[in-house]
Design a protein around this motif. Sequence first.
Motif, PDB file in Angstrom:
ATOM      1  N   LEU A 158      15.664  39.607 -31.275  1.00 39.63           N
ATOM      2  CA  LEU A 158      15.677  38.982 -32.592  1.00 39.63           C
ATOM      3  C   LEU A 158      15.718  37.463 -32.487  1.00 39.63           C
ATOM      4  CD1 LEU A 158      18.120  41.268 -34.632  1.00 39.63           C
ATOM      5  CD2 LEU A 158      15.649  41.094 -34.870  1.00 39.63           C
ATOM      6  N   ARG A 159      16.516  36.947 -31.553  1.00 42.62           N
ATOM      7  CA  ARG A 159      16.602  35.497 -31.377  1.00 42.62           C
ATOM      8  C   ARG A 159      15.270  34.937 -30.879  1.00 42.62           C
ATOM      9  NH1 ARG A 159      21.431  32.918 -31.574  1.00 42.62           N
ATOM     10  NH2 ARG A 159      20.649  31.287 -30.195  1.00 42.62           N
ATOM     11  N   ALA A 160      14.598  35.689 -30.013  1.00 44.62           N
ATOM     12  CA  ALA A 160      13.292  35.242 -29.527  1.00 44.62           C
ATOM     13  C   ALA A 160      12.275  35.211 -30.666  1.00 44.62           C
ATOM     14  CB  ALA A 160      12.807  36.162 -28.411  1.00 44.62           C
ATOM     15  N   ILE A 161      12.265  36.251 -31.493  1.00 44.35           N
ATOM     16  CA  ILE A 161      11.354  36.286 -32.645  1.00 44.35           C
ATOM     17  C   ILE A 161      11.667  35.142 -33.608  1.00 44.35           C
ATOM     18  CG2 ILE A 161      10.648  37.618 -34.672  1.00 44.35           C
ATOM     19  CD1 ILE A 161       9.508  38.702 -32.100  1.00 44.35           C
ATOM     20  N   ALA A 162      12.952  34.875 -33.816  1.00 42.30           N
ATOM     21  CA  ALA A 162      13.338  33.759 -34.687  1.00 42.30           C
ATOM     22  C   ALA A 162      12.775  32.446 -34.159  1.00 42.30           C
ATOM     23  CB  ALA A 162      14.857  33.680 -34.800  1.00 42.30           C
ATOM     24  N   GLY A 163      12.873  32.235 -32.843  1.00 43.82           N
ATOM     25  CA  GLY A 163      12.332  31.019 -32.245  1.00 43.82           C
ATOM     26  C   GLY A 163      10.821  30.920 -32.413  1.00 43.82           C
ATOM     27  N   ILE A 164      10.137  32.035 -32.268  1.00 40.10           N
ATOM     28  CA  ILE A 164       8.675  32.059 -32.431  1.00 40.10           C
ATOM     29  C   ILE A 164       8.295  31.674 -33.865  1.00 40.10           C
ATOM     30  CG2 ILE A 164       6.655  33.581 -32.512  1.00 40.10           C
ATOM     31  CD1 ILE A 164       8.004  35.139 -30.150  1.00 40.10           C
ATOM     32  N   LEU A 165       8.988  32.249 -34.833  1.00 43.77           N
ATOM     33  CA  LEU A 165       8.654  31.974 -36.232  1.00 43.77           C
ATOM     34  C   LEU A 165       9.020  30.548 -36.634  1.00 43.77           C
ATOM     35  CD1 LEU A 165       9.634  35.322 -38.005  1.00 43.77           C
ATOM     36  CD2 LEU A 165       7.400  34.569 -37.186  1.00 43.77           C
ATOM     37  N   LEU A 166      10.144  30.042 -36.139  1.00 42.93           N
ATOM     38  CA  LEU A 166      10.514  28.651 -36.431  1.00 42.93           C
ATOM     39  C   LEU A 166       9.478  27.691 -35.846  1.00 42.93           C
ATOM     40  CD1 LEU A 166      14.371  28.753 -35.829  1.00 42.93           C
ATOM     41  CD2 LEU A 166      13.199  28.413 -38.009  1.00 42.93           C
ATOM     42  N   GLY A 167       9.044  27.979 -34.628  1.00 43.92           N
ATOM     43  CA  GLY A 167       8.021  27.138 -34.017  1.00 43.92           C
ATOM     44  C   GLY A 167       6.695  27.227 -34.749  1.00 43.92           C
ATOM     45  N   ALA A 168       6.326  28.443 -35.165  1.00 38.87           N
ATOM     46  CA  ALA A 168       5.048  28.636 -35.867  1.00 38.87           C
ATOM     47  C   ALA A 168       5.017  27.847 -37.166  1.00 38.87           C
ATOM     48  CB  ALA A 168       4.819  30.121 -36.138  1.00 38.87           C
ATOM     49  N   ARG A 169       6.048  27.974 -37.959  1.00 41.21           N
ATOM     50  CA  ARG A 169       6.020  27.306 -39.262  1.00 41.21           C
ATOM     51  C   ARG A 169       6.101  25.791 -39.097  1.00 41.21           C
ATOM     52  NH1 ARG A 169      11.776  28.801 -42.281  1.00 41.21           N
ATOM     53  NH2 ARG A 169      12.992  27.052 -41.468  1.00 41.21           N
ATOM     54  N   ALA A 170       6.836  25.330 -38.081  1.00 40.02           N
ATOM     55  CA  ALA A 170       6.957  23.880 -37.867  1.00 40.02           C
ATOM     56  C   ALA A 170       5.621  23.278 -37.459  1.00 40.02           C
ATOM     57  CB  ALA A 170       8.013  23.597 -36.807  1.00 40.02           C
ATOM     58  N   TYR A 171       4.943  23.918 -36.527  1.00 42.87           N
ATOM     59  CA  TYR A 171       3.707  23.326 -36.017  1.00 42.87           C
ATOM     60  C   TYR A 171       2.532  23.509 -36.975  1.00 42.87           C
ATOM     61  CZ  TYR A 171       5.842  21.913 -31.691  1.00 42.87           C
ATOM     62  OH  TYR A 171       6.634  21.265 -30.774  1.00 42.87           O
ATOM     63  N   VAL A 172       2.548  24.585 -37.753  1.00 46.58           N
ATOM     64  CA  VAL A 172       1.528  24.703 -38.799  1.00 46.58           C
ATOM     65  C   VAL A 172       1.714  23.576 -39.807  1.00 46.58           C
ATOM     66  CG1 VAL A 172       0.738  26.080 -40.759  1.00 46.58           C
ATOM     67  CG2 VAL A 172       1.135  27.177 -38.563  1.00 46.58           C
ATOM     68  N   ALA A 173       2.952  23.357 -40.218  1.00 50.34           N
ATOM     69  CA  ALA A 173       3.230  22.301 -41.200  1.00 50.34           C
ATOM     70  C   ALA A 173       2.855  20.926 -40.661  1.00 50.34           C
ATOM     71  CB  ALA A 173       4.706  22.339 -41.583  1.00 50.34           C
ATOM     72  N   MET A 174       3.076  20.685 -39.369  1.00 52.96           N
ATOM     73  CA  MET A 174       2.777  19.376 -38.783  1.00 52.96           C
ATOM     74  C   MET A 174       1.293  19.038 -38.839  1.00 52.96           C
ATOM     75  SD  MET A 174       5.276  19.000 -35.474  1.00 52.96           S
ATOM     76  CE  MET A 174       4.475  17.476 -34.966  1.00 52.96           C
ATOM     77  N   GLN A 175       0.442  20.052 -38.840  1.00 44.29           N
ATOM     78  CA  GLN A 175      -0.997  19.795 -38.904  1.00 44.29           C
ATOM     79  C   GLN A 175      -1.398  19.107 -40.209  1.00 44.29           C
ATOM     80  OE1 GLN A 175      -3.433  23.236 -38.059  1.00 44.29           O
ATOM     81  NE2 GLN A 175      -1.960  24.023 -36.578  1.00 44.29           N
ATOM     82  N   PHE A 176      -0.573  19.268 -41.228  1.00 44.64           N
ATOM     83  CA  PHE A 176      -0.923  18.750 -42.549  1.00 44.64           C
ATOM     84  C   PHE A 176       0.069  17.704 -43.041  1.00 44.64           C
ATOM     85  CE2 PHE A 176      -2.264  23.177 -42.092  1.00 44.64           C
ATOM     86  CZ  PHE A 176      -3.634  23.046 -42.262  1.00 44.64           C
ATOM     87  N   LYS A 177       0.844  17.115 -42.114  1.00 46.72           N
ATOM     88  CA  LYS A 177       1.878  16.177 -42.538  1.00 46.72           C
ATOM     89  C   LYS A 177       1.302  14.900 -43.137  1.00 46.72           C
ATOM     90  CE  LYS A 177       2.682  14.188 -37.909  1.00 46.72           C
ATOM     91  NZ  LYS A 177       2.293  12.806 -38.201  1.00 46.72           N
ATOM     92  N   ASP A 178       0.079  14.538 -42.754  1.00 47.10           N
ATOM     93  CA  ASP A 178      -0.509  13.310 -43.311  1.00 47.10           C
ATOM     94  C   ASP A 178      -0.885  13.468 -44.776  1.00 47.10           C
ATOM     95  OD1 ASP A 178      -0.228  11.987 -40.916  1.00 47.10           O
ATOM     96  OD2 ASP A 178      -2.228  12.509 -40.193  1.00 47.10           O
ATOM     97  N   THR A 179      -1.299  14.667 -45.153  1.00 45.83           N
ATOM     98  CA  THR A 179      -1.665  14.904 -46.562  1.00 45.83           C
ATOM     99  C   THR A 179      -0.470  15.392 -47.380  1.00 45.83           C
ATOM    100  OG1 THR A 179      -2.307  17.206 -46.152  1.00 45.83           O
ATOM    101  CG2 THR A 179      -4.006  15.513 -45.882  1.00 45.83           C
ATOM    102  N   GLY A 180       0.503  16.007 -46.690  1.00 47.06           N
ATOM    103  CA  GLY A 180       1.674  16.524 -47.394  1.00 47.06           C
ATOM    104  C   GLY A 180       1.424  17.831 -48.120  1.00 47.06           C
ATOM    105  N   VAL A 181       0.217  18.375 -48.009  1.00 46.98           N
ATOM    106  CA  VAL A 181      -0.120  19.618 -48.707  1.00 46.98           C
ATOM    107  C   VAL A 181      -0.603  20.644 -47.685  1.00 46.98           C
ATOM    108  CG1 VAL A 181      -1.575  20.707 -50.439  1.00 46.98           C
ATOM    109  CG2 VAL A 181      -0.750  18.374 -50.798  1.00 46.98           C
ATOM    110  N   ILE A 182       0.109  21.754 -47.587  1.00 44.47           N
ATOM    111  CA  ILE A 182      -0.268  22.833 -46.684  1.00 44.47           C
ATOM    112  C   ILE A 182      -1.098  23.827 -47.483  1.00 44.47           C
ATOM    113  CG2 ILE A 182       0.574  24.679 -45.198  1.00 44.47           C
ATOM    114  CD1 ILE A 182       3.111  22.907 -44.826  1.00 44.47           C
ATOM    115  N   PRO A 183      -2.373  24.005 -47.144  1.00 42.39           N
ATOM    116  CA  PRO A 183      -3.264  24.825 -47.977  1.00 42.39           C
ATOM    117  C   PRO A 183      -2.911  26.307 -47.941  1.00 42.39           C
ATOM    118  CG  PRO A 183      -4.369  24.182 -45.943  1.00 42.39           C
ATOM    119  CD  PRO A 183      -3.067  23.440 -45.971  1.00 42.39           C
ATOM    120  N   GLU A 184      -3.343  27.007 -48.960  1.00 41.87           N
ATOM    121  CA  GLU A 184      -3.106  28.445 -49.041  1.00 41.87           C
ATOM    122  C   GLU A 184      -3.749  29.192 -47.879  1.00 41.87           C
ATOM    123  OE1 GLU A 184      -1.384  30.644 -50.963  1.00 41.87           O
ATOM    124  OE2 GLU A 184      -0.351  28.890 -51.760  1.00 41.87           O
ATOM    125  N   THR A 185      -4.846  28.644 -47.335  1.00 45.97           N
ATOM    126  CA  THR A 185      -5.489  29.313 -46.192  1.00 45.97           C
ATOM    127  C   THR A 185      -4.543  29.360 -44.995  1.00 45.97           C
ATOM    128  OG1 THR A 185      -6.499  27.163 -45.645  1.00 45.97           O
ATOM    129  CG2 THR A 185      -7.856  28.755 -46.858  1.00 45.97           C
TER     130      THR A 185
END
Length: 218
Positions: A174-201
Motif C-alpha cells: 500500500l505504501r508503495a502504491i501511495a508513492g507511485i500515485l503521489l509521484g504520478a499526480r505531481a509529475y503530470v501536474a508539473m507538465q502544465f505548471k506554466d499554464t496553470g491549467v491541467i487539461p481533461e485529457t
Amino acid sequence: MTRDVPTDTDRLSALPRPQPRKKKLSREEKAQLTLRNLLEAAAAIVGEHGYAATTIANVTREAGVAHGTFYNYFEDRQALFDVLLPYVGERMTDYITASLAGVGGGLEREVARFRAYCGYLRVNPGFYRILYEAEVFAPKAFDAHIERLTEGYVRAFRRAIAAGDCYEMGDEELRAIAGILLGARAYVAMQFKDTGVIPETAIAAYESLMKQGLFKAK
C-alpha cells in the motif's frame, strides 16, 4: 407656503446608526492570527521567489508586523521554513477533502482526488516551488509532508479494500502504491505548471491508467 418641521423621530432617524462592536480578540487569538499572517506571507514570498530569496525582513513586511515580532514565533528563518510546507500542505489536503464531499468510493474517488489536486494547483501555483525546493531548504518538512500524504493514502486504500473497491494488499504494498500515485499526480501536474491549467485529457489518461493498468495481460 407651509414648511415641514422635522419631528424628533425625523431627527433621530437621520443620525448615523451605531455599528455593531467587533469582538475583541483574546491574546491567544491575536497570537494565532499573527502566526497565520507570518505563514501566509512566507507562503506567498517563497511561492513566487523561492526559499533562498526569502528573508525575515520581507516576511514581516508582507505580514504587516514588526521585525522583532517574528522572534516571538520562530527562532530563525530555518524554523519558519521547517513548518511552512506542512502548513501549506495541510491547506491543500483540506481543499481536496472538501472537494470529495458526496463523491463515491474506489476509482471514482481517486480520480476526483486527482482532479481536486489539479484544481488546488490552479489557484495556488506557488505550491510547486514551496514543495520542490523544500527538499533542499527544508528537508525535515519535506519528509514530514510526504509521510503525511502517504499515510493518508494508505488509510484511504484500507477503506477501499474494506468496501470491496480495491484488491487486498499489505501495508508495504500500500505504501508503495501511495508513492507511485503521489509521484504520478505531481509529475503530470508539473507538465502544465506554466499554464496553470491541467487539461481533461491528462485527467482522463490518469483515470485510464488507474482503471485498466498499463500493460495488457498475455
